[in-house]
Structures are given as C-alpha cells and as structure tokens.
Design a protein around this motif. Structure first.
Motif, PDB file in Angstrom:
ATOM      1  N   LEU A  86     -17.109 -42.311  10.559  1.00 31.49           N
ATOM      2  CA  LEU A  86     -15.803 -42.953  10.402  1.00 31.49           C
ATOM      3  C   LEU A  86     -15.566 -43.371   8.954  1.00 31.49           C
ATOM      4  CD1 LEU A  86     -13.277 -43.848  11.935  1.00 31.49           C
ATOM      5  CD2 LEU A  86     -14.411 -46.041  12.319  1.00 31.49           C
ATOM      6  N   VAL A  87     -16.589 -43.901   8.319  1.00 31.33           N
ATOM      7  CA  VAL A  87     -16.470 -44.278   6.896  1.00 31.33           C
ATOM      8  C   VAL A  87     -16.206 -43.032   6.061  1.00 31.33           C
ATOM      9  CG1 VAL A  87     -17.760 -45.134   4.900  1.00 31.33           C
ATOM     10  CG2 VAL A  87     -17.837 -46.388   7.067  1.00 31.33           C
ATOM     11  N   HIS A  88     -16.932 -41.969   6.353  1.00 32.81           N
ATOM     12  CA  HIS A  88     -16.735 -40.713   5.608  1.00 32.81           C
ATOM     13  C   HIS A  88     -15.331 -40.156   5.844  1.00 32.81           C
ATOM     14  CE1 HIS A  88     -17.881 -37.197   3.370  1.00 32.81           C
ATOM     15  NE2 HIS A  88     -17.559 -36.402   4.391  1.00 32.81           N
ATOM     16  N   LEU A  89     -14.860 -40.242   7.065  1.00 32.82           N
ATOM     17  CA  LEU A  89     -13.518 -39.762   7.376  1.00 32.82           C
ATOM     18  C   LEU A  89     -12.460 -40.568   6.625  1.00 32.82           C
ATOM     19  CD1 LEU A  89     -11.836 -37.755   9.010  1.00 32.82           C
ATOM     20  CD2 LEU A  89     -11.831 -39.420  10.889  1.00 32.82           C
ATOM     21  N   SER A  90     -12.649 -41.857   6.496  1.00 28.81           N
ATOM     22  CA  SER A  90     -11.694 -42.671   5.734  1.00 28.81           C
ATOM     23  C   SER A  90     -11.736 -42.317   4.249  1.00 28.81           C
ATOM     24  CB  SER A  90     -11.939 -44.165   5.949  1.00 28.81           C
ATOM     25  OG  SER A  90     -13.172 -44.571   5.421  1.00 28.81           O
ATOM     26  N   GLU A  91     -12.899 -41.953   3.741  1.00 27.00           N
ATOM     27  CA  GLU A  91     -13.003 -41.506   2.347  1.00 27.00           C
ATOM     28  C   GLU A  91     -12.285 -40.167   2.162  1.00 27.00           C
ATOM     29  OE1 GLU A  91     -17.228 -41.526   1.789  1.00 27.00           O
ATOM     30  OE2 GLU A  91     -17.293 -43.713   1.587  1.00 27.00           O
ATOM     31  N   THR A 111      -7.407 -37.229   0.349  1.00 28.92           N
ATOM     32  CA  THR A 111      -6.379 -36.266   0.762  1.00 28.92           C
ATOM     33  C   THR A 111      -5.195 -37.051   1.309  1.00 28.92           C
ATOM     34  OG1 THR A 111      -7.442 -36.022   2.936  1.00 28.92           O
ATOM     35  CG2 THR A 111      -8.069 -34.438   1.227  1.00 28.92           C
ATOM     36  N   THR A 112      -5.058 -37.092   2.622  1.00 27.40           N
ATOM     37  CA  THR A 112      -4.000 -37.879   3.255  1.00 27.40           C
ATOM     38  C   THR A 112      -4.510 -38.422   4.583  1.00 27.40           C
ATOM     39  OG1 THR A 112      -3.093 -35.992   4.489  1.00 27.40           O
ATOM     40  CG2 THR A 112      -2.155 -36.421   2.283  1.00 27.40           C
ATOM     41  N   LEU A 113      -3.858 -39.472   5.039  1.00 29.80           N
ATOM     42  CA  LEU A 113      -4.188 -40.023   6.350  1.00 29.80           C
ATOM     43  C   LEU A 113      -3.927 -38.982   7.430  1.00 29.80           C
ATOM     44  CD1 LEU A 113      -4.987 -42.317   8.248  1.00 29.80           C
ATOM     45  CD2 LEU A 113      -2.626 -43.142   8.107  1.00 29.80           C
ATOM     46  N   ARG A 114      -2.850 -38.241   7.284  1.00 24.85           N
ATOM     47  CA  ARG A 114      -2.513 -37.209   8.277  1.00 24.85           C
ATOM     48  C   ARG A 114      -3.638 -36.189   8.413  1.00 24.85           C
ATOM     49  NH1 ARG A 114       3.181 -34.208   8.413  1.00 24.85           N
ATOM     50  NH2 ARG A 114       3.678 -36.381   8.705  1.00 24.85           N
ATOM     51  N   TYR A 115      -4.174 -35.726   7.293  1.00 29.73           N
ATOM     52  CA  TYR A 115      -5.263 -34.751   7.327  1.00 29.73           C
ATOM     53  C   TYR A 115      -6.489 -35.349   8.025  1.00 29.73           C
ATOM     54  CZ  TYR A 115      -8.984 -31.660   5.700  1.00 29.73           C
ATOM     55  OH  TYR A 115     -10.059 -30.814   5.636  1.00 29.73           O
ATOM     56  N   ALA A 116      -6.813 -36.598   7.697  1.00 32.71           N
ATOM     57  CA  ALA A 116      -7.972 -37.248   8.312  1.00 32.71           C
ATOM     58  C   ALA A 116      -7.789 -37.368   9.824  1.00 32.71           C
ATOM     59  CB  ALA A 116      -8.198 -38.621   7.680  1.00 32.71           C
ATOM     60  N   VAL A 117      -6.603 -37.751  10.258  1.00 32.95           N
ATOM     61  CA  VAL A 117      -6.319 -37.857  11.694  1.00 32.95           C
ATOM     62  C   VAL A 117      -6.436 -36.488  12.355  1.00 32.95           C
ATOM     63  CG1 VAL A 117      -4.482 -38.310  13.371  1.00 32.95           C
ATOM     64  CG2 VAL A 117      -4.929 -39.953  11.542  1.00 32.95           C
ATOM     65  N   VAL A 123     -16.701 -29.673  10.070  1.00 35.31           N
ATOM     66  CA  VAL A 123     -15.277 -29.478  10.356  1.00 35.31           C
ATOM     67  C   VAL A 123     -14.457 -29.564   9.066  1.00 35.31           C
ATOM     68  CG1 VAL A 123     -13.273 -30.547  11.469  1.00 35.31           C
ATOM     69  CG2 VAL A 123     -15.352 -30.171  12.759  1.00 35.31           C
ATOM     70  N   ASN A 124     -14.810 -30.474   8.187  1.00 36.28           N
ATOM     71  CA  ASN A 124     -14.077 -30.616   6.929  1.00 36.28           C
ATOM     72  C   ASN A 124     -14.198 -29.369   6.058  1.00 36.28           C
ATOM     73  OD1 ASN A 124     -12.444 -32.069   5.068  1.00 36.28           O
ATOM     74  ND2 ASN A 124     -14.272 -32.619   3.916  1.00 36.28           N
ATOM     75  N   GLU A 125     -15.301 -28.649   6.197  1.00 36.75           N
ATOM     76  CA  GLU A 125     -15.464 -27.392   5.451  1.00 36.75           C
ATOM     77  C   GLU A 125     -14.629 -26.258   6.053  1.00 36.75           C
ATOM     78  OE1 GLU A 125     -19.605 -26.444   5.175  1.00 36.75           O
ATOM     79  OE2 GLU A 125     -20.072 -28.229   4.009  1.00 36.75           O
ATOM     80  N   LEU A 126     -14.308 -26.365   7.323  1.00 32.14           N
ATOM     81  CA  LEU A 126     -13.565 -25.305   7.997  1.00 32.14           C
ATOM     82  C   LEU A 126     -12.059 -25.372   7.745  1.00 32.14           C
ATOM     83  CD1 LEU A 126     -15.375 -25.355  11.458  1.00 32.14           C
ATOM     84  CD2 LEU A 126     -15.635 -23.654   9.632  1.00 32.14           C
ATOM     85  N   PHE A 127     -11.546 -26.539   7.425  1.00 31.80           N
ATOM     86  CA  PHE A 127     -10.111 -26.728   7.274  1.00 31.80           C
ATOM     87  C   PHE A 127      -9.766 -27.191   5.865  1.00 31.80           C
ATOM     88  CE2 PHE A 127     -11.043 -27.316  11.757  1.00 31.80           C
ATOM     89  CZ  PHE A 127     -10.105 -26.490  12.340  1.00 31.80           C
ATOM     90  N   PHE A 128      -8.545 -26.877   5.447  1.00 36.40           N
ATOM     91  CA  PHE A 128      -8.030 -27.311   4.148  1.00 36.40           C
ATOM     92  C   PHE A 128      -6.882 -28.278   4.356  1.00 36.40           C
ATOM     93  CE2 PHE A 128      -9.136 -22.874   2.367  1.00 36.40           C
ATOM     94  CZ  PHE A 128     -10.373 -23.312   1.932  1.00 36.40           C
ATOM     95  N   ASP A 129      -6.799 -29.268   3.472  1.00 39.33           N
ATOM     96  CA  ASP A 129      -5.599 -30.097   3.463  1.00 39.33           C
ATOM     97  C   ASP A 129      -4.525 -29.331   2.684  1.00 39.33           C
ATOM     98  OD1 ASP A 129      -5.338 -31.813   0.578  1.00 39.33           O
ATOM     99  OD2 ASP A 129      -7.300 -30.928   1.009  1.00 39.33           O
TER     100      ASP A 129
END
Length: 98
Positions: A33-38, A43-49, A75-81
């Motif tokens: 969760l901390v990493h996701l907030s970083e 990037t953006t809150l939308r991307y994190a959500v 998952v973060n490596e699989l998608f781009f903001d």
C-alpha cells in the motif's frame, strides 16, 4: 470559474487507496500500500487505483488472498500510466503512427 486544486501528498493518497481497496474488498498489505501510494505520487491517483484490480487478479493467480509488494511491482511493470504511454509512442512513433 477557476477552481484551484493541489495534488494529494503521499499520506493522503495512502488513505484514499486504503479506503478504495476496502470498499472493493481488495486486500493489500501495508508495504504494498505504501509503494502504491508512492506510485500514485509519481504518476496519478487514477493510475494507482487502476492497478488495484489487476494486482488482486495476479495475487489470486498466485493463490494469495492479499496483494504484496512482489505482485504490485509485477503489475506495475505490465501497465503504463498516460505519461509513460505517450513517451513510448513518441520514441517508437515510426512503428505505431503512420
């Protein structure tokens, strides 16, 4: 009318993401969760959500009920903001845009 807005800080983003995960019944450990907030802060809150759902699906594929840091990084490596997508398209425009 002009409405000034300010970006969320990492702590606010963490709270929003925690509430969103709880609302959707998604379990995420504190480290992830901390990493996701970083990620959201960069990037953006939308991307994190938007990363929450595929991260939960990947966790389930790995037979886990909770998103951990390893799953989130994968998952973060699989998608781009949006900014990353635009950069990739610009760098490789001869392959995609004619």
């Amino acid at each position: 009318m002009i409405i000034k807005t300010i970006p969320y800080n990492t702590q606010e983003m963490l709270q929003i993401l925690r509430i969103r995960a709880q609302t959707e019944g998604i379990y995420i450990d504190d480290e992830a969760l901390v990493h996701l907030s970083e990620i959201g802060s960069k990037t953006t809150l939308r991307y994190a959500v938007q990363l929450l759902s595929p991260a939960m699906q990947l966790a389930r594929v790995n037979q886990c009920s909770t998103i951990d840091l390893k799953v989130l990084r994968e998952v973060n490596e699989l998608f781009f903001d949006a900014k990353q997508s635009a950069r990739v398209l610009a760098e490789h425009n001869s392959k995609y845009m004619k």
